[in-house]
Design a protein around this motif. Sequence first.
Motif, PDB file in Angstrom:
ATOM      1  N   MET A 113       0.760  -1.334   0.201  1.00 17.93           N
ATOM      2  CA  MET A 113      -0.130  -0.135   0.224  1.00 17.93           C
ATOM      3  C   MET A 113       0.703   1.160   0.008  1.00 17.93           C
ATOM      4  N   ARG A 173      -5.302   0.765  -1.925  1.00 21.81           N
ATOM      5  CA  ARG A 173      -5.044  -0.299  -2.850  1.00 21.81           C
ATOM      6  C   ARG A 173      -3.816  -1.008  -2.760  1.00 21.81           C
ATOM      7  N   PHE A 174      -3.663  -2.351  -2.822  1.00 20.56           N
ATOM      8  CA  PHE A 174      -2.492  -3.025  -2.920  1.00 20.56           C
ATOM      9  C   PHE A 174      -1.690  -2.857  -4.103  1.00 20.56           C
ATOM     10  N   SER A 175      -0.690  -2.374  -4.495  1.00 20.06           N
ATOM     11  CA  SER A 175      -0.006  -2.436  -5.522  1.00 20.06           C
ATOM     12  C   SER A 175       0.933  -3.682  -5.662  1.00 20.06           C
ATOM     13  N   SER A 205      -7.236  -4.184  -6.375  1.00 17.41           N
ATOM     14  CA  SER A 205      -6.209  -4.404  -5.107  1.00 17.41           C
ATOM     15  C   SER A 205      -6.320  -5.859  -5.104  1.00 17.41           C
ATOM     16  N   THR A 229     -15.633  -2.135  -2.153  1.00 16.83           N
ATOM     17  CA  THR A 229     -14.194  -2.542  -2.608  1.00 16.83           C
ATOM     18  C   THR A 229     -14.657  -3.686  -4.021  1.00 16.83           C
ATOM     19  N   GLN A 274     -10.108   2.331  -6.896  1.00 12.26           N
ATOM     20  CA  GLN A 274      -9.802   2.807  -5.519  1.00 12.26           C
ATOM     21  C   GLN A 274     -10.398   3.923  -5.293  1.00 12.26           C
TER      22      GLN A 274
END
Length: 684
Positions: free
Chosen positions: A298, A307-309, A330, A498, A502
């Motif tokens: 994040m 959002r997890f990249s 994400s 979700t 994002q």
Amino acid sequence: MKKTTLILAMGLAGASSFALADSKPGFTVQDLVKLNKQHSAAVSNDGNTLVYGLTVKDEDGKSESELYIQDLTRNDAKPVQLTGVKGTEHSVAFAPDDSAIYFIAARDGSSQLYRMPLSGGEAVQLSKLPVDVDGFKLSADGKQVALQLRVFPQCDTLQCSADKFEAQTNQPNQGREYEQLMVRHWDTWHDHARNHIFVAPIEGNQLGNPVDVTAGLDTEVPPKPFSGMEEVTFTPDGKSVVYTAKAPSRDQAWTTNYDLWQVPVTGGKAKNLTPTNQAWDAQPVFSPDGRYLAYLAMKRPGFEADRFSIMLRDNVTGQEREIVPLWDRSPSSLQFGADGKALYVTAQDLGQVSIFEINPQFGDVKTVYNDGSNSVVAVTGDRVIFSHKSLVEPGDIYSVDKEGNNLKRLTDTNKEKLARVKFGEFEQFSFKGWNNETVYGYWLKPANYQPGKKYPVAYLVHGGPQGSFGNNFSHRWNPQLWAGAGYGVVMVDFHGSTGYGQAFTDSITQDWGGKPLKDLQKGLEAVGEQQKWLDVNNACALGGSYGGYMMNWIQGNWNDGFKCLVNHAGLFDMRSMYYVTEELWFPEFEFGGQYKDNKDLYEKFNPVNYVENWQTPMLVIHGEKDFRVPYGQGLAAFTYMQRNNIPSKLLMFPTENHWILTGANLELWYANVLGWLDSWTKNQ
């Protein structure tokens, strides 16, 4: 992409799980608690064998769990029971040469690591430790194992930790002493023990001496309460372990700064691999050749729903980059394919949890499968093997080729049980919500639906608030149970949900009672226009956690919209809530800081400030072990209604946390909830 439709859902689930015969009864909570449950699925490295755990419930609700093995090379292969010893086996993994499986079981009262040869013979207990083994991860060569053990950081031996646990058990009523937060988390008071990672060599039929590679560390590895060994991995050469953890500090309750750390398998000083990122780093995985390390990251400190990249580190050059910066999803999991040329990830996507293939060099994203809620079990050869759930399927193993074609069901663990019940039909819909932006939701028809009739509505509001009520099968909030009771069910993924990008998720932050309420109002009106069989003027709304907050908010800000409300673990007073919840990073991000620093925003969206408008009958439910939203929040809402003659009822569970997890309590929960809805929608 494969569009989610009623036809596809029926085709995937099959006649066994989507019964249409009018003579069959609707799905009930008694059916739900007796369903068999799959767990711990693993596939051999050659892709030929599936092993999974299955908890089987009999008609009396008694259960036992065993491992089953299935040959994937034959289309007609049936699962064969592999174990038959008391004590649930779980966390299955194959040996690198596929000659054996490893698993955890509590066969003698303590959870320990076992190995079972697949050529025949009994399982051998490898670990005989004085504390439980809670998780494990094998090294690539199978010569070492990383163990998750709960120990006291000040102890030099495992026996020391075992003695301290025994002392706590024998003296449960002693006072607890603390000098910093967190003092409790989720449903457990901090006992001063921590999750640690130990590494041990596998020496024949036993383990060598386990080494605490996190010795003295006063934080959790892996993090509590929901992370597991996906946060721990060996380096490909087996010389080090990489894990996710917060650095020891006094800010544990208000930071989300998890980093990746690397430590030798012999122990010693750990190296922080991600020191510059002050937000959440997670789930390290190495490519098969060891060249690359991929992980999730994040960007915003303190925000658990960022959002997890996907980050990729070249272990030769040291260069690091985000591989799909423009992909607005994400990921929740990731793993390399066997050749290391692709990553396979799962992520929420428009009401589904989909499987994607990503080229780590060029950033190309390809959808592999996007119907229902899916988790990848293995990627082998030209196929992806995954666990699948949907609104009409409790969970089974499927496979699909990497182009998303040739879907194949591998297991059917509830075929006979589901053949006896009838599910309600469902469909995804959309409408123009806040600011005329597109919002998605689902409706379900009553199981006994008859054309021409109008049906009362159960309007389910999800928690989070950054969450989703999508195409999934829940063993708690299961919309088919309201459909089985004769209700039309509506679920809306309002702004803040979700899986829709994002920006959509971010839109609820500092606006808890704004955009989401407008979406819920417009969504109910829109679905009533689209589906005339829904009697939206005869509706009850229900929600838990943030959904429970929304019930309290609706009481004060939409008090003529529903015949009744059900509030499970809902936030009532944002001021007191800030000071009694455990994860302070959550309210501090959502409301722009501590209560003392931004009290105007906390009070703007504080349900307690609008109680003079309350009038709708409401059932309040809470668990006494809920430390996320402590039960005083529910008790306060009930107290106000009782004192002011608003029809109300309280259901309190002494042993439950934020969720209702036990079968008997779940049956009582649904008896009260459905009874409450019936009394205000059907019996007036």
